[in-house]
Structure formats: structure tokens, C-alpha cells
Design an enzyme around this catalytic site. Structure first.
Site, mmCIF file in Angstrom:
data_model
loop_
_atom_site.group_PDB
_atom_site.id
_atom_site.type_symbol
_atom_site.label_atom_id
_atom_site.label_comp_id
_atom_site.label_asym_id
_atom_site.label_seq_id
_atom_site.Cartn_x
_atom_site.Cartn_y
_atom_site.Cartn_z
ATOM 1 N N LYS A 175 0.828 -1.202 0.000
ATOM 2 C CA LYS A 175 0.000 0.000 0.000
ATOM 3 C C LYS A 175 0.864 1.254 0.000
ATOM 4 C CE LYS A 175 -4.201 -1.762 2.270
ATOM 5 N NZ LYS A 175 -3.816 -3.139 2.573
ATOM 6 N N GLU B 296 -2.751 7.827 7.204
ATOM 7 C CA GLU B 296 -3.411 8.687 6.239
ATOM 8 C C GLU B 296 -4.621 9.367 6.880
ATOM 9 O OE1 GLU B 296 -6.247 5.549 3.814
ATOM 10 O OE2 GLU B 296 -4.209 5.851 3.095
ATOM 11 N N ARG C 32 -7.276 -7.763 -11.081
ATOM 12 C CA ARG C 32 -8.046 -8.939 -11.500
ATOM 13 C C ARG C 32 -9.443 -8.477 -11.885
ATOM 14 N NH1 ARG C 32 -11.359 -8.998 -7.175
ATOM 15 N NH2 ARG C 32 -10.485 -8.537 -5.124
#
Length: 664
Positions: free
Chosen positions: A116, A200, A292
Site C-alpha cells: 500500500k 493517512e 483482477r
């Protein structure tokens, strides 16, 4: 195009890929575990091969076994579906090294999205908006505290590796930060093997909006519009729709362009989904790229008229994108919900077992069913308990919601419990109808979506009437098959000399026993319940529809009545009741709730944390059970001494099995 395709997955998505491949004339090869020997994807494929035991790590996560089948069967390409190995960069590389085509992005693209922190840095450098925060390597508590104070509160601490809602904490003040940081790091270490975190800004009441992207091997990158997935429970999507009722045309354009930028930044190829978090003010920030096909891809297919699996296969075969950005058209509104074998009223506990009844709406222009099971199949403990995806389409959102409600009303599931009633309440809730639900709404207001504790009396009386009419119909059928059908002794309608005798009905609702006394027959009854007498007249049950005058009001219900359950639906609300046959009741001695620790569902014991003779406290974890891709902590019901342990780590146990007992 390929001639032979191996699908490295199971269930609904394997069936979905097989359908498109067959339409394109491609020979399909399925793989299966011990638990899936008779599964629908095995029956639907042109050929199917065994790859191992029932646990995913013994079968669907065994890249070597899958590649061995691919070589032996002459497969030219492997479609990974979603889940399992679909986002495993090493598997993608191994497929390529074996001289086969991986229907998905290259391993290098996956690795760029694997962290991430790294993904955020990469997106920021490419000009894609990211949530303000800290992704640095200095993970000292002092540095993290300083960065948290700089970002401001509330903020989110996230595990830098992994997902699924684990390793995430919301911090609302500087004083909370140290303890929540330690907790998050411990969970990340246990779940993912690494305790690195990122910080964050936490967006209050956000929307979750994702953009479907496609890229080819020739440098072409486009998007196919958005899907809103803001209806979530514990970070898991519950309802998805397109177009988003929240986006303005300008915001939709900006997010589409940002998604294309994100795909270009990692050299993306094939289908992908760029996920954004959107503030109430309209500011949007990159979250991640799912490398995906998504579970909710049918939503995009219904509004664009495109087959995304066909696009995946054509791009993997080296063809350019079938359409340019300006040629993408969207029409109408589509919504998807996921029908699961789970019990929302018991914390969404996953279920398993044979689907004794599975009635789903008939597919049409407005209703699509994607499923990997049919009536009589088993929902196993080893995999995700999805029964089907229900996707609806109509010209606009209000009509699509109406289609969804009607389609859900037609669903009947008996065997394992299902979330169909929960989905019905969701589809009628004002927050959904008005298009104002945010990602935390369900968790904040979950009680608004669970089964009401108060019973609707007319619906209960309708259920009782359906049982009575069914009993009488069965009795007439049995009588017709006797030696003397006209004999009054052959009837079992409760008739006594001079009157119809009272019949006792026992039903259960949410663990509550309900006893009703009914007098009458042939659609005319007096029914006593909770000290009140109710009149039912002119009742008819035909083709699953009950009409009856209940306490003077004519009502109509959709009914499904079996030997062990009855469901009535008045067009907006469902009432499901268990039928209790007193002739077959059994009583279990010596198994009172405060003495035994039982398995709430079938599963595998992965951890035993107490021994016989050892004192335990109420709420102490004694065993950990693994089932349906989750772990369940089984706790002592009271203070006491562990008298007996009837299982061991590694053993598989049945639902309701006594695993341990406490001393008297």
C-alpha cells in the site's frame, strides 16, 4: 484466440468464465478439490481434473498442481478468476515461464501494487490524487507520532501489507495514538508477517467508488465507467451499482481520467479496477488497484452491454482493445447483491450444508443470476459461502431498485441460513433508496437491517394457514391412496364428532417457540395465539400464492411451505418460520448451555488453549475454529474447570458438536 483454456478457480466465477469461453468456441478445462468433485463448474467444463484436498492450500492455491494439469491437457492459457491465485505475482510469472498465457496483468504490475505504501508513492508521482499521509520507512513510535500530529485527526493507521479490513485503526486524538498503533502493529504482524504501517487522513462518511479499466499490449488504456460500492459491512461490499447516484458528470470524467493515469503508471495490461475513496465534498483519493476481474463486474456488463471476460481473453491473446474510449456507451442502471449462506442475526456467521431448496428468479432481460450451485448442492465449510450473485437492470435507478426487490422476493433458500431477508431490508432502506449511504453506515446502524424482534401477526396467521392447508392437502392425497378413500378414518384433518377438533401448530422464530391452536378446516379457521382469537376465512393456496381473509382483511402472500419450514412474503416483508413436529422431537440430557462448548458450524480446530483440569474464566478463549475463510474464537460460557476436551488441533468437527465441557 486460444483453443484450450484452464480455469484455475471454482464456483460462480469458474462457471462464469466457462460460459463465455464456450460461446467463443474455446475448450474449457476445470480443476477441483476433494470437496468439489461434483460441483457445477466441474460438470459445466469440457473436462475436469483433481488437484488435491479440500483446503485451499491443498488445492486451489497449489500453483504447481494447476500448472501440471495445464501441461498435461495442452492448455494454452490460464484464467485465474478472482481470489485464490488471481493476484499472486509469482504464479503469473510461473505461468509465463511455462510457456502459457496468464489471463491478467503481468507479475511486475501486481508487485507494484503489493505494498500500500509503495502504491501510494507511485500514484502520487504519476499525478493521481492520494490521501494525505505518511508512508515512510522510519517506523519508530516517535516519528509516527510526529507524522500523525502533522496529518491531523481523525486519521487511519493501516498495515502496509495485506488487506481484508485487518490491521486498520481509526485514531481520533493524539492521546489515543500510541495504544492504537501498538494494537495495529500486533495485528499486522500476526496476519501478514510484517508490522509496517502507513498513516493517512481519515475521511468521515466517505463513498467508495471504483473505476473499471482495461489495457492491452499495444499501449491502449481505457475505462468503462464507475461502480459505487459504498454499502459495506466491515469493509466488505454488500451492494454495488452503476452509475453512481453520487457523482456529477464532471467528477465522473475526472475520476475516469485518474484511473487511466493509474493504470498507465504501473504498465497495466488486461482488466483491473482502480478504487477511490470520495469525500462528501467531492474530493477523491486513490486507494488501490485490484489486479483482477472483480466480483461485481456484471454491473458494468449490464450497463455497457459488453462481456468483460471476452475482453480479457482477447487482450490476453494479443488483440487490441475492442473499443476506443469515445465508443464506450452506458445505458440504464444496474445493481448487484450477493446471496450468501450466512446468518446476519448471529453476526453474519457463515453457514454450510445441503441446499435442500434453492429457488431463484428466472433470468431475463432485467434479471441476471451468476451462481456456482443449484438445488441439492452443498455449501462447504472450506470456501466462501456465496450462493449466487443477483444482478438487475432497468432504464433508471428507481426501476432497477424495484426489479431488485421483486427478484429478492422470489428467492427461497432452505438448508443453511441465508442473508436474503437482510438484502431485502437493505434494498428498501431510505439510505439506499435516497442514494446517501456511506461506507460506515451499515456498521453504525446495523440494527436497522436485522430481523425485527416483533412479529407481524397477520403474516404469522398466514404462515399457520399455509401449514393447515398443506396438511389437509397431504391428508387428502394419503386418503386417496388407501383401500377405502371414502372412509372418515382415512382422513387426518382433526375432525371430531360434531365439530373440527383443535389442531396445535408449533413454530419457531428467532429461537422463540410459538404455539397456535387452530379449529376448522378447508380454508376457514379460528386460530388462537397469545391469548387472542383470530378469524381466517376463504383461504386458498394455489401455485405458491395464498389468499385469505384474516380478521376481516383480504390479504395475499407468496408462500413456500416444506416439512420443516414455512416462508410467507407480502410483497415487501419476509417471515421465515421453522416448523416443529412434536412427534420427532428429541431431548438432549446433560448438555446445558453453561456446561458445554459447542461448534457453531462445521470447521477445523486450529488451536486448543486449555487442558482438562485447568480452571477457565467466563469469556476465556478455549478453542479456535477455522471455517469459511475465517477464525472463530470459542469461549468458556462461565467460570469453572475444564472437565473434558473432545477434540484436538487439526480435527474437523460438525456443527453443534460438543468440543469441551465444564465440570458441574
Amino acid at each position: 484466440m486460444f483453443d484450450r483454456l484452464l480455469i484455475a478457480n471454482r464456483g460462480e466465477i469458474a462457471c462464469r468464465v466457462i460460459r463465455t469461453a464456450r460461446r467463443l468456441g474455446i475448450h474449457t478445462i476445470a480443476v477441483f478439490s476433494d470437496a468439489d468433485a461434483d460441483a457445477q463448474h466441474v460438470r459445466l467444463a469440457d473436462e475436469a481434473h483433481h488437484i488435491g484436498g479440500p483446503r485451499p492450500q491443498d488445492s486451489y492455491l497449489r500453483g504447481d498442481a494447476i500448472l501440471d494439469v495445464a501441461r498435461r491437457t495442452g492448455a494454452q492459457a490460464i484464467h485465474p478468476g478472482y481470489g485464490f491465485l488471481s493476484e499472486n505475482a509469482d504464479f503469473a510469472d510461473a505461468v509465463q515461464a511455462a510457456g502459457l498465457v496468464f489471463v491478467g496483468p503481468p507479475g511486475a504490475s501486481m508487485r507494484r501494487m503489493g505494498s500500500k505504501a509503495g502504491a501510494k508513492d507511485l500514484m502520487a508521482a504519476a499525478g493521481v490524487p492520494v490521501v494525505p499521509g505518511y508512508t515512510g520507512e522510519d517506523q519508530s513510535p516517535e516519528r509516527l507520532q510526529r507524522e500523525a500530529d502533522r496529518i491531523g485527526y481523525p486519521l487511519m493507521i493501516k498495515a502496509a501489507h495485506g488487506g481484508g479490513g485487518k490491521g486498520m485503526r481509526i485514531v481520533r486524538s493524539a492521546e489515543e495514538f500510541p495504544a492504537l498503533l501498538e494494537s495495529c502493529q500486533r495485528e499486522a504482524k500476526n496476519a501478514f508477517g510484517r508490522d509496517r504501517v502507513l498513516l493517512e487522513r481519515y475521511i468521515e462518511h466517505p463513498r467508495h467508488i471504483e473505476i473499471q479499466v482495461f489495457a492491452d499490449h499495444h499501449g491502449g488504456v481505457i475505462h468503462l465507467g464507475e461502480r459505487e460500492c459504498s454499502a459495506q459491512r466491515r469493509y466488505q461490499k454488500v451492494l454495488e451499482e452503476s452509475p453512481s447516484p453520487f457523482l456529477t458528470p464532471a467528477l465522473r470524467t475526472a475520476m475516469g481520467e485518474a484511473a487511466v493515469q493509474a493504470a498507465r503508471a504501473i504498465g497495466y495490461v488486461n482488466a483491473g479496477t482502480v478504487e477511490f475513496i470520495v469525500a462528501p465534498s467531492g474530493e477523491f483519493y486513490f486507494m488501490e488497484i485490484n489486479t483482477r476481474l472483480q466480483v461485481e463486474h456484471p454491473v458494468t456488463e449490464l450497463v455497457t452491454g459488453l462481456d468483460l471476460v471476452e475482453w480479457q481473453l482477447r487482450i490476453a491473446a494479443g488483440e487490441p482493445l475492442p473499443l476506443a474510449q469515445q465508443d464506450i456507451r452506458q445505458h440504464g442502471h444496474a445493481i448487484e447483491v450477493r446471496l450468501y449462506a450466512e446468518d446476519p442475526d448471529a453476526g453474519f456467521l457463515p453457514g454450510s450444508g445441503t441446499l435442500r431448496t434453492l429457488h431463484l428468479p428466472a433470468p431475463s432481460r432485467h434479471v441476471r443470476i451468476d451462481s456456482g450451485v443449484i438445488e441439492g448442492d452443498t455449501v462447504t465449510i472450506f470456501y466462501d459461502p456465496m450462493i449466487a450473485k443477483l444482478i438487475v437492470w432497468d432504464e433508471d435507478r428507481p426501476r432497477a431498485l424495484a426489479r431488485l426487490r421483486e427478484a429478492l422476493a422470489q428467492c427461497q433458500v432452505q438448508g443453511p441460513k441465508s442473508n436474503v431477508a437482510f438484502l431485502e431490508r437493505l434494498a428498501r432502506h431510505p439510505a439506499v433508496v435516497e442514494g446517501r449511504i456511506d461506507t460506515g453506515y451499515l456498521d453504525r446502524h446495523l440494527d436497522e437491517f436485522l430481523t425485527p424482534t416483533t412479529l407481524d401477526v397477520p403474516a404469522l396467521l398466514a404462515a399457520a394457514t399455509a401449514c393447515l392447508l398443506t396438511q389437509e392437502s397431504d391428508a387428502r392425497l394419503a386418503s386417496a391412496q388407501t383401500a377405502d378413500p371414502a372412509s372418515p378414518w382415512a382422513l387426518t384433518d382433526g375432525w371430531r364428532l360434531g365439530h373440527a377438533g383443535a389442531r396445535r401448530l408449533r413454530l419457531q422464530h428467532g429461537g422463540q417457540d410459538l404455539t397456535l391452536l387452530a379449529q376448522g378446516d378447508n380454508g376457514h379457521y379460528q386460530i388462537d395465539h397469545a391469548g387472542q382469537r383470530h378469524a381466517v376465512d376463504a383461504a386458498r393456496l394455489e401455485a405458491g400464492e395464498l389468499s385469505a381473509r384474516i380478521d376481516g382483511v383480504m390479504r395475499r402472500y407468496r408462500v413456500h411451505c416444506s416439512t420443516d419450514a414455512v416462508t410467507v412474503h407480502d410483497g415487501s416483508t419476509r417471515l421465515h418460520l421453522q416448523r416443529v413436529d412434536e412427534r420427532h422431537q428429541t431431548h438432549h440430557a446433560g448438555s446445558s448451555g453453561d456446561q458445554a462448548i459447542r461448534a457453531p458450524m462445521p470447521g477445523r480446530v486450529v488451536l486448543v488453549q486449555a487442558s482438562p483440569g485447568e480452571p477457565v474464566k467466563a469469556g476465556q478463549v478455549v478453542l479456535v475454529l477455522e471455517a469459511m475463510k475465517m477464525e472463530l474464537a470459542l469461549k468458556a460460557p462461565r467460570d469453572g474447570v475444564l472437565a473434558e476436551l473432545r477434540t484436538a488441533a487439526g480435527e474437523f468437527v460438525d456443527a453443534d458438536a460438543v468440543l469441551a465441557t465444564l465440570e458441574e
